[in-house]
Design an enzyme around this catalytic site. Structure first.
Site, PDB file in Angstrom:
ATOM      1  N   GLU A  19      22.323  28.334  25.789  1.00  0.00           N
ATOM      2  CA  GLU A  19      22.691  29.003  24.413  1.00  0.00           C
ATOM      3  C   GLU A  19      22.480  30.343  24.095  1.00  0.00           C
ATOM      4  O   GLU A  19      23.065  31.070  23.395  1.00  0.00           O
ATOM      5  CB  GLU A  19      22.043  27.949  23.552  1.00  0.00           C
ATOM      6  CG  GLU A  19      22.678  26.566  23.357  1.00  0.00           C
ATOM      7  CD  GLU A  19      21.758  25.526  22.583  1.00  0.00           C
ATOM      8  OE1 GLU A  19      22.034  24.548  22.299  1.00  0.00           O
ATOM      9  OE2 GLU A  19      20.448  25.954  22.384  1.00  0.00           O
ATOM     10  N   GLY A  85      23.736  16.429  17.389  1.00  0.00           N
ATOM     11  CA  GLY A  85      24.710  15.259  17.463  1.00  0.00           C
ATOM     12  C   GLY A  85      25.026  15.014  16.096  1.00  0.00           C
ATOM     13  O   GLY A  85      24.288  15.152  14.914  1.00  0.00           O
ATOM     14  N   ILE A 178      19.485  11.373  20.954  1.00  0.00           N
ATOM     15  CA  ILE A 178      19.935  10.099  20.141  1.00  0.00           C
ATOM     16  C   ILE A 178      21.313   9.940  20.781  1.00  0.00           C
ATOM     17  O   ILE A 178      22.344  10.698  20.689  1.00  0.00           O
ATOM     18  CB  ILE A 178      19.944  10.277  18.520  1.00  0.00           C
ATOM     19  CG1 ILE A 178      18.422  10.299  18.019  1.00  0.00           C
ATOM     20  CG2 ILE A 178      20.598   8.944  18.035  1.00  0.00           C
ATOM     21  CD1 ILE A 178      18.259  10.328  16.737  1.00  0.00           C
ATOM     22  N   MET A 199      16.489  18.297  17.759  1.00  0.00           N
ATOM     23  CA  MET A 199      15.039  18.104  18.138  1.00  0.00           C
ATOM     24  C   MET A 199      14.122  19.178  17.746  1.00  0.00           C
ATOM     25  O   MET A 199      12.926  19.169  18.294  1.00  0.00           O
ATOM     26  CB  MET A 199      15.165  17.865  19.503  1.00  0.00           C
ATOM     27  CG  MET A 199      15.994  16.593  20.026  1.00  0.00           C
ATOM     28  SD  MET A 199      16.153  16.314  21.866  1.00  0.00           S
ATOM     29  CE  MET A 199      14.414  15.736  22.289  1.00  0.00           C
ATOM     30  N   GLU A 200      14.620  20.298  17.157  1.00  0.00           N
ATOM     31  CA  GLU A 200      13.632  21.342  16.929  1.00  0.00           C
ATOM     32  C   GLU A 200      13.604  21.957  15.247  1.00  0.00           C
ATOM     33  O   GLU A 200      12.539  22.103  15.078  1.00  0.00           O
ATOM     34  CB  GLU A 200      14.067  22.762  17.789  1.00  0.00           C
ATOM     35  CG  GLU A 200      13.957  22.536  19.240  1.00  0.00           C
ATOM     36  CD  GLU A 200      15.372  21.682  19.816  1.00  0.00           C
ATOM     37  OE1 GLU A 200      16.391  21.861  19.118  1.00  0.00           O
ATOM     38  OE2 GLU A 200      15.139  21.074  20.839  1.00  0.00           O
ATOM     39  N   ASP A 223      28.091  16.251  20.211  1.00  0.00           N
ATOM     40  CA  ASP A 223      28.212  14.977  20.571  1.00  0.00           C
ATOM     41  C   ASP A 223      27.944  14.046  19.115  1.00  0.00           C
ATOM     42  O   ASP A 223      27.734  14.767  18.103  1.00  0.00           O
ATOM     43  CB  ASP A 223      27.255  14.445  21.448  1.00  0.00           C
ATOM     44  CG  ASP A 223      25.734  14.720  20.997  1.00  0.00           C
ATOM     45  OD1 ASP A 223      25.118  13.975  20.235  1.00  0.00           O
ATOM     46  OD2 ASP A 223      25.248  16.008  21.338  1.00  0.00           O
TER      47      ASP A 223
END
Ligand code: SAH
Length: 261
Positions: A19, A85, A178, A199-200, A223
């Site tokens: 990224e 996601g 997930i 996640m952050e 996703d």
């Protein structure tokens, strides 16, 4: 090398190497600092002082990095750019979500505290700085209008980027990738306004809240947080999410220049 703190520095946090790679080439007057097993790249992007860093994945990595940016580099605002996601059926891969609030979906100290509430803060949702959020929304809309100049027709076809949209709303973070539709639908039931999972973001939000620092979170949907979530994840991040980040952040800093000049 000692660090000289520049006024009005923006901290740019990325979770994955793929990224941040695109952006690196556009930083001028680079100085590299190594602290706590991380590489901080200090310099200028579109004429603005920035410090860019790869935080690593998960809430602890993100919180730790945020504190380092604040205490070693004196950043005055923070932006995280990454992938997430989708948690809302209106969103598809390639769409963009800008958070207006962040929540830690794996925080659960019930029955002592309500589910999702960070104990002893009375909060489950951390709000994003309105000005920064609006500026990122503008930069993103600008980017979407110029998509065909950044991607070839075959890339647009391959990654299905014909009708990219952007939404603003709740993003939830947890130490979990997930990839299970049951887990996702249980979360969605508890949080009907949830747009995306990652996640952050909420860890950065909590630290910035403690320090009264403006922050914003920008996520490209990579996703559906379901059983297909790991398919070609890295190819998407590299070919789609990274150029998105670069172009949106360019727009953001170019617009900021006009405001400051
Ligand atoms: N396969 C990757 C895994 C990265 S973890 C690797 O080996 O490097 C996923 C990263 O993307 C995290 O930084 C997280 O913030 C974000 N993310 C994307 N989709 C996610 C999902 N479905 N659940 C949780 N985090 C997701």
């Amino acid at each position: 090398m000692s660090i000289s703190i520049k006024p009005n520095t923006t901290g740019l946090i990325f979770a994955m190497r793929e990224e941040q790679e695109g952006l690196q080439n556009f930083i001028s007057n680079k100085k590299i600092h190594h602290i706590a097993k991380r590489e901080f790249i200090q310099g200028e992007f579109c004429g603005h002082p920035i410090v860019m860093v790869l935080a690593g994945i998960g809430k602890v990595a993100a919180a730790s990095t945020t504190n380092l940016l604040i205490h070693h580099f004196g950043v005055t605002q923070l932006i995280l750019s990454g992938v997430a996601g989708a948690a809302d059926p209106s969103l598809k891969v390639g769409d963009i979500v800008i958070a207006n609030a962040l929540l830690q979906h794996d925080m659960n100290a019930s029955p002592l505290f309500p589910r999702f509430e960070i104990p002893l803060t009375g909060k489950s949702r951390f709000l994003v700085d309105q000005n920064l959020q609006k500026a990122l929304q503008n930069a993103t809309s600008q980017f979407i209008q110029t998509m065909p100049t950044h991607f070839s027709a075959s890339q647009i076809e391959e990654f299905q980027l014909q009708t990219v949209k952007t939404r603003t709303g709740l993003i939830a973070s947890g130490d979990q990738f997930i990839h299970d539709s049951h887990v996702l639908s249980e979360l969605k039931q508890a949080l009907p306004d949830l747009l995306a999972v990652e996640m952050e973001g909420a860890a950065i939000a909590q630290v910035c809240n403690e320090q009264n620092l403006p922050f914003a979170i920008l996520r490209t949907i990579s996703d559906g947080a379901d059983e297909t979530a790991d398919v070609d994840f890295l190819s998407f991040v590299k070919n789609v999410a990274a150029p998105y980040s670069l172009e949106i952040l360019k727009n953001y800093f170019e617009n900021r220049k006009i405001q400051i000049d």
